[in-house]
Design a protein around this motif. Structure first.
Motif, mmCIF file in Angstrom:
data_model
loop_
_atom_site.group_PDB
_atom_site.id
_atom_site.type_symbol
_atom_site.label_atom_id
_atom_site.label_comp_id
_atom_site.label_asym_id
_atom_site.label_seq_id
_atom_site.Cartn_x
_atom_site.Cartn_y
_atom_site.Cartn_z
ATOM 1 N N PRO A 139 -24.026 38.013 71.523
ATOM 2 C CA PRO A 139 -22.691 37.754 72.097
ATOM 3 C C PRO A 139 -22.736 37.460 73.597
ATOM 4 O O PRO A 139 -22.051 36.554 74.073
ATOM 5 N N GLN A 142 -24.346 34.035 74.093
ATOM 6 C CA GLN A 142 -23.433 32.955 73.745
ATOM 7 C C GLN A 142 -22.392 32.740 74.835
ATOM 8 O O GLN A 142 -22.007 31.602 75.137
ATOM 9 N N HIS A 223 -15.487 37.514 74.854
ATOM 10 C CA HIS A 223 -16.787 38.166 74.715
ATOM 11 C C HIS A 223 -16.708 39.322 73.723
ATOM 12 O O HIS A 223 -17.576 39.484 72.856
ATOM 13 N N ARG A 226 -16.364 37.989 70.160
ATOM 14 C CA ARG A 226 -17.627 37.440 69.673
ATOM 15 C C ARG A 226 -18.570 38.568 69.255
ATOM 16 O O ARG A 226 -19.290 38.461 68.257
ATOM 17 N N HIS A 229 -17.346 39.755 65.867
ATOM 18 C CA HIS A 229 -17.659 38.803 64.794
ATOM 19 C C HIS A 229 -19.134 38.885 64.406
ATOM 20 O O HIS A 229 -19.470 38.853 63.213
ATOM 21 N N TYR A 230 -20.004 38.985 65.402
ATOM 22 C CA TYR A 230 -21.435 39.029 65.103
ATOM 23 C C TYR A 230 -21.808 40.322 64.382
ATOM 24 O O TYR A 230 -22.598 40.307 63.422
ATOM 25 N N TRP A 261 -16.696 33.687 60.428
ATOM 26 C CA TRP A 261 -17.322 34.345 61.581
ATOM 27 C C TRP A 261 -18.397 33.468 62.202
ATOM 28 O O TRP A 261 -18.586 33.487 63.425
ATOM 29 N N CYS A 264 -16.689 31.019 64.452
ATOM 30 C CA CYS A 264 -16.251 31.689 65.683
ATOM 31 C C CYS A 264 -17.414 31.915 66.640
ATOM 32 O O CYS A 264 -17.245 31.886 67.864
ATOM 33 N N LEU A 265 -18.603 32.140 66.095
ATOM 34 C CA LEU A 265 -19.772 32.415 66.931
ATOM 35 C C LEU A 265 -20.394 31.156 67.508
ATOM 36 O O LEU A 265 -20.799 31.126 68.674
#
Length: 441
Positions: A139, A142, A223, A226, A229-230, A261, A264-265
């Motif tokens: 995260p 990214q 952040h 993310r 989601h991860y 997800w 989203c990532l």
């Protein structure tokens, strides 16, 4: 500066230089004339032997490594680089001119200087090598990756080429689209530290200690989302393993969540479909390709809605935090019938009962530490702060007496790592240290 890669005299040194001391599987891929992809995975000690076989047109390698031979986001082992793919040709810009432009406008303070620039035939790719970090840092990685891409958007940076599984062309291979040979320009060998890049270039990502009313800054909010989601994506991957792929009755739901997800990532809908189809292949009885793509189409629509101001406005009116799927843990647990035993292996898909159990385990460990006479966390932090303060004082004294001493020699003299010296210098006086001046003058 002399090109470090070309001085070595071998084409494959581009990959070997990038993945020096790597851990995990590295992907080599080639696009055949038929349009099909030939993709293989090698461990670092196999690369030198295998690379000479990968020649000709459209040859690529992965920028990060994987813990098993599958190029999927949940298999990331080491994050080893940040990168921006600049399709400057779409704007009519010449790659050489763009490289000079960014040297003057970007790499003088807006962003750090990249280690490697890949002239890919039509555009160019900027690559910043970093000290390897594990998958849990994805995260943060990214967030920095997206920020770098945003800063180079004006020269054609591709926001869809920012995922951690990305592959790029290898030096001295050929781009079949225009017949040009790929070449690389290696600027320096220093590997950046991800957290230091975040602190220096993305200050808004770290919230201030003072609590303020109102919403969190946008970057912090993204952040945190993310990260969630991860963690959830990794949990459903873990669930498949726990059930040995026996997930009949939940296959569509699992693929739907994975696709949503993943979008989203990575912000890449096409790549998310590919990875979801591989995820579907982990089931004992996979769904048909056409069936699973059609059944999960709404996941992509929901992800697109997240970036639509009107859709977000409508969602807020209805009482939701934003557009997209904002599912609670309890809802997901119920949808997938996750048992209490399975929740013990999850990182975030847990209910209140599992939270209480973990809290009880932490309390037991804390009690045992006190019983053994070990310091509590606050006392430990205070002690570490004292040690850090002493090291900083010694570092200041050393820098005052020897303003031109290298970081390596300072590290040896102080008994700490060279990366820690760089970190402390950045905290003390970033601008003065970069110019080689003593911070005490």
């Amino acid at each position: 500066m002399e090109n470090l890669l070309r001085s070595a005299g071998q084409r494959q040194n581009h990959v070997l230089f990038h993945h020096e001391k790597a851990d995990g599987w590295i992907t080599l891929a080639k696009k055949e004339k038929s349009g099909a992809w030939r993709q293989y995975h090698y461990e670092p000690d196999q690369l030198a032997e295998e690379l000479p076989k990968w020649t000709g047109e459209d040859v690529y390698f992965s920028q990060n490594t994987f813990y098993k031979p599958q190029r999927r986001i949940e298999n990331i082992r080491q994050l080893r680089a940040l990168y921006v793919d600049a399709d400057c040709y779409t704007l009519g810009y010449d790659p050489e001119w763009v490289a000079g432009k960014t040297d003057l406008e970007i790499f003088q303070g807006v962003l750090p200087e990249p280690n490697i620039i890949i002239y890919s035939g039509r555009g160019l790719v900027y690559v910043w090598l970093i000290e390897p970090v594990p998958y849990k840092a994805l995260p943060l990685w990214q967030a920095v990756q997206n920020y770098f891409c945003e800063k180079l958007k004006y020269i054609g940076a591709d926001s869809k080429a920012t995922d951690a599984t990305r592959i790029f062309r290898i030096d001295e291979t050929v781009n079949s689209k225009n017949g040009k040979t790929v070449r690389t320009d290696c600027r320096h060998q220093h590997r950046y530290i991800l957290r230091e890049l975040q602190e220096e270039y993305l200050p808004d990502l770290t919230p201030k200690k003072e609590k303020k009313r109102g919403r969190k800054p946008k970057i912090i909010h993204i952040h945190n989302l993310r990260t969630l989601h991860y963690a959830r994506l990794m949990d459903i991957v873990k669930l498949i393993k726990l059930r040995n792929g026996e997930v009949e009755g939940h296959r569509e739901t699992l693929c739907f969540l994975y696709r949503y997800w993943s979008c989203c990532l990575t912000d890449d809908a096409a790549d998310s479909i590919k990875q979801m189809l591989e995820f579907n292949g982990d089931f004992a009885v996979p769904l048909q390709k056409r069936e699973v793509v059609r059944a999960t189409k709404s996941a992509e629509k929901a992800w697109l809605a997240k970036g639509c101001p009107k859709a977000n406005e409508e969602a807020v009116k209805k009482g939701y935090p934003a557009a997209g799927y904002n599912l609670k843990n309890t809802t997901i647990i119920k949808l997938l019938d996750i048992t209490t035993q399975e929740q013990e292996h999850m990182s975030t898909l847990i209910d209140s009962g599992e939270k209480r159990r973990r809290r009880g385990e932490r309390d037991k460990r804390r009690y045992q530490r006190r019983k053994e006479g070990k310091p509590c966390r606050n006392e430990y932090i205070k002690e570490e702060k004292k040690k850090t303060a002493d090291i900083i004082l010694l570092l200041k004294t050393t820098m005052e007496r020897h303003p031109h001493m290298s970081n390596r020699k300072m590290a040896a003299q102080l008994g700490i790592s060279e990366s820690y010296v760089r970190k402390l210098k950045a905290v003390l006086t970033p601008k003065q240290v970069r110019t080689g001046c003593s911070p005490l003058y």
